[in-house]
Design an enzyme around this catalytic site. Structure first.
Site, PDB file in Angstrom:
ATOM      1  N   GLU A 178       0.815  -1.221   0.000  1.00 32.84           N
ATOM      2  CA  GLU A 178       0.000   0.000   0.000  1.00 32.84           C
ATOM      3  C   GLU A 178       0.852   1.277   0.000  1.00 32.84           C
ATOM      4  O   GLU A 178       0.831   2.058   0.949  1.00 32.84           O
ATOM      5  CB  GLU A 178      -0.937   0.012   1.215  1.00 32.84           C
ATOM      6  CG  GLU A 178      -1.888  -1.154   1.232  1.00 32.84           C
ATOM      7  CD  GLU A 178      -2.973  -1.099   2.295  1.00 32.84           C
ATOM      8  OE1 GLU A 178      -4.052  -1.623   2.067  1.00 32.84           O
ATOM      9  OE2 GLU A 178      -2.722  -0.511   3.354  1.00 32.84           O
ATOM     10  N   GLU A 371      -5.723  -8.271  -0.920  1.00 35.04           N
ATOM     11  CA  GLU A 371      -6.397  -8.076   0.372  1.00 35.04           C
ATOM     12  C   GLU A 371      -7.844  -7.736   0.107  1.00 35.04           C
ATOM     13  O   GLU A 371      -8.141  -6.892  -0.741  1.00 35.04           O
ATOM     14  CB  GLU A 371      -5.794  -6.910   1.166  1.00 35.04           C
ATOM     15  CG  GLU A 371      -4.461  -7.184   1.787  1.00 35.04           C
ATOM     16  CD  GLU A 371      -3.969  -6.032   2.657  1.00 35.04           C
ATOM     17  OE1 GLU A 371      -4.799  -5.323   3.267  1.00 35.04           O
ATOM     18  OE2 GLU A 371      -2.745  -5.837   2.718  1.00 35.04           O
TER      19      GLU A 371
HETATM   20  C1  BGP Z   1      -4.477  -2.809   5.087  1.00 36.69           C
HETATM   21  C2  BGP Z   1      -3.174  -3.381   5.516  1.00 36.69           C
HETATM   22  C3  BGP Z   1      -3.254  -4.645   6.272  1.00 36.69           C
HETATM   23  C4  BGP Z   1      -4.520  -4.868   7.065  1.00 36.69           C
HETATM   24  C5  BGP Z   1      -5.764  -4.301   6.443  1.00 36.69           C
HETATM   25  C6  BGP Z   1      -6.979  -4.300   7.341  1.00 36.69           C
HETATM   26  O1  BGP Z   1      -4.330  -1.452   5.027  1.00 36.69           O
HETATM   27  O2  BGP Z   1      -2.319  -3.625   4.419  1.00 36.69           O
HETATM   28  O3  BGP Z   1      -2.064  -4.751   6.964  1.00 36.69           O
HETATM   29  O4  BGP Z   1      -4.358  -4.626   8.383  1.00 36.69           O
HETATM   30  O5  BGP Z   1      -5.561  -3.024   5.943  1.00 36.69           O
HETATM   31  O6  BGP Z   1      -6.971  -3.192   8.192  1.00 36.69           O
HETATM   32  P1  BGP Z   1      -7.250  -3.290   9.729  1.00 36.69           P
HETATM   33  O7  BGP Z   1      -6.289  -4.284  10.238  1.00 36.69           O
HETATM   34  O8  BGP Z   1      -7.018  -1.933  10.274  1.00 36.69           O
HETATM   35  O9  BGP Z   1      -8.653  -3.733   9.876  1.00 36.69           O
END
Ligand code: BGP
Length: 473
Positions: A178, A371
């Site tokens: 990201e 993701e």
């Molecule tokens: C993205 C990241 C992940 C993951 C995901 C979910 O931004 O790459 O590392 O954590 O978000 O977010 P969260 O864990 O805050 O729910």
């Protein structure tokens, strides 16, 4: 029709959110280890509050879900679901504890080799994020992290080590997770801490330019070391809709989208687009180009575009934007047509299809969804079972939308790895109770629990999705 025969189904994780064991194997301290659970997390993540030493806060990454000691059990569970791929990241400080060592740490090398061997045993192709939000604290304290151009050499050394040692195990690489997150969560994304009164945009642009140069260098290196290597960039994606059909709202949505694309435009097309140069200028900043940078960026673009998608977003030209919702760190105007998760992230499967089309139109390179998922609270019933039908519903609708993008719109898609295939700590909040996994881990927000793994209903559901190559949803 349907997904390609070699479609890479799997799940995604990041070292700091699953591994734990941060004081084992001579691992060094990283920025992510200083991200506390609780109300200070956001200020630390945005680089305005500095926690220098491990103090009296609770830091969930220190044990996370103890993948460090459970990887064999976890990979066996992934194999049981039929995973074709497993997205994971490398903790930089396991291999280079301070970041500036000449030689990698043997313990770290061995750990990842063991993990990759375990994957190979089950024919699981690892998809490795070289850098998922880690930055060695030593380099932050001594040279200011990515503010310094020296970071490029340290990162290239890390990547070269990975490409060389794991040549037979890994062929899919992502250079930075990201990359646009630097504009929203800069300490997490790039170890960036702000000095009082400085031009924050300048600091971010300096860091990201160094990352972009580093990304191009390792893309070249990956191809040189093994022509079978495929390298991707990675975007925190999610289309911005205009709040209304007022042209001003549309223009704002377009500008917000561009702010997201700005850096992967460079990784994918090989140059900063004109709107990005104007953006930098408007921030009274400059890009610290050095001789050769432009050619390097031009000649070493990525092979595929990967991205995370949780939600679409809404933009409004009205400065008094009304009610805002959280959307993976990015605030957004509330979309009245969509439902929200318990954390206020709006649920929009069609938004995934739209996002895929926009990205594919823009770059005409294969996509990889690395993701996607629903953060939700799970409960264990009296028989020890977890009925997470809400998660199944979210994933079913998103996979259907992804299928439509492939079947109906002709988007080329390499694979899909849902986020947090095993419960892990939340990046945004540091919570454990915000769960994404098919596999439950007995661990709570305060760090209590046995680390026991339990298969959720979604585990069996995803298994049949993979078995049928996405036909049985
Ligand atoms: C993205 C990241 C992940 C993951 C995901 C979910 O931004 O790459 O590392 O954590 O978000 O977010 P969260 O864990 O805050 O729910």
């Amino acid at each position: 029709m349907g997904f390609r025969k070699d479609f890479l189904w799997g799940g995604a994780t990041a070292a700091n959110q699953i591994e734990g064991g941060i004081f084992e194997g001579e691992r060094g301290l990283a920025n992510v280890d200083l991200m506390p659970y609780g109300s200070d997390r956001y200020s630390v993540g945005t680089g305005v509050l500095w926690l220098d030493e491990v103090d009296n806060h609770y830091f969930p990454s220190h044990n996370a879900v103890d993948f460090y000691h459970h990887y064999k059990e976890d990979i066996a569970l992934f194999a049981e679901m039929g995973f074709k791929t497993f997205r994971m990241s490398i903790a930089w400080t396991r291999l280079f504890p301070k970041g500036d060592e000449e030689e990698p740490n043997e313990n770290g090398l061995k750990f990842y080799e063991d993990v990759f061997k375990e994957c190979k045993k089950y024919n699981i192709e690892p998809l490795v994020t070289i850098n998922h939000f880690d930055c060695p604290m030593y380099l932050i304290q001594t040279i200011g992290g990515w503010r310094s151009r020296e970071m490029i050499n340290h990162y290239v050394k890390l990547a070269k080590t990975l490409f060389t040692y794991y040549k037979d195990y890994v062929h899919y690489w992502l250079t930075f997770n990201e990359i646009n997150m630097i504009l929203h969560f800069p300490f997490v994304a790039a170890g960036l801490r702000f000095e009082k009164g400085e031009n924050q945009a300048q600091a971010m642009i300096t860091c990201v330019h160094h990352e972009l140069v580093a990304s191009a260098l390792v893309t070249r290196l990956a191809h040189e070391i093994n022509p079978d290597n495929k390298v991707g960039c990675m975007l925190a994606a999610g289309v911005y809709y205009p709040e209304t059909c007022r042209p001003e709202d549309y223009f704002k949505a377009m500008s917000d989208d561009r702010e997201s694309y700005m850096f992967i435009d460079v990784q994918s097309r090989g140059y900063y687009p004109p709107y990005a140069l104007k953006w930098v200028k408007k921030k009274n900043a400059y890009i610290p180009f050095e001789e050769g940078d432009k050619e390097l960026l031009k000649n070493n673009t990525v092979d595929f575009i990967s991205f995370s998608y949780y939600s679409s977003r809404v933009s409004s030209a009205n400065p008094d934007k009304g009610k805002q919702t959280e959307s993976n760190i990015f605030a957004s105007v509330i979309n009245p047509y969509l439902k929200s998760s318990d954390w206020g992230w709006q649920i929009d499967p069609l938004g995934l299809r739209i996002t895929m089309n926009l990205i594919y139109d823009r770059y005409e390179k294969p996509l990889f969804i690395v993701e996607n998922g629903l953060g939700a609270m799970d409960t264990i019933d009296e028989n020890g079972l977890i009925h997470d039908d809400y998660r199944i519903e979210y994933l079913r609708e998103h996979i259907q939308a992804m299928k439509d993008a492939v079947d109906e719109d002709g988007v080329e898609l390499l694979g899909y790895t849902s986020w947090g295939c095993i419960d892990s700590i939340s990046n945004g909040t540091g919570e454990m109770k915000k769960r994404y996994g098919f596999i439950y881990v007995d661990r709570d927000n305060e760090g209590k629990g046995t680390f026991k793994r339990i298969r959720k209903d979604s585990f069996y559901w995803y298994k049949q999705v993979i078995e049928s190559n996405g036909e049985k949803l």
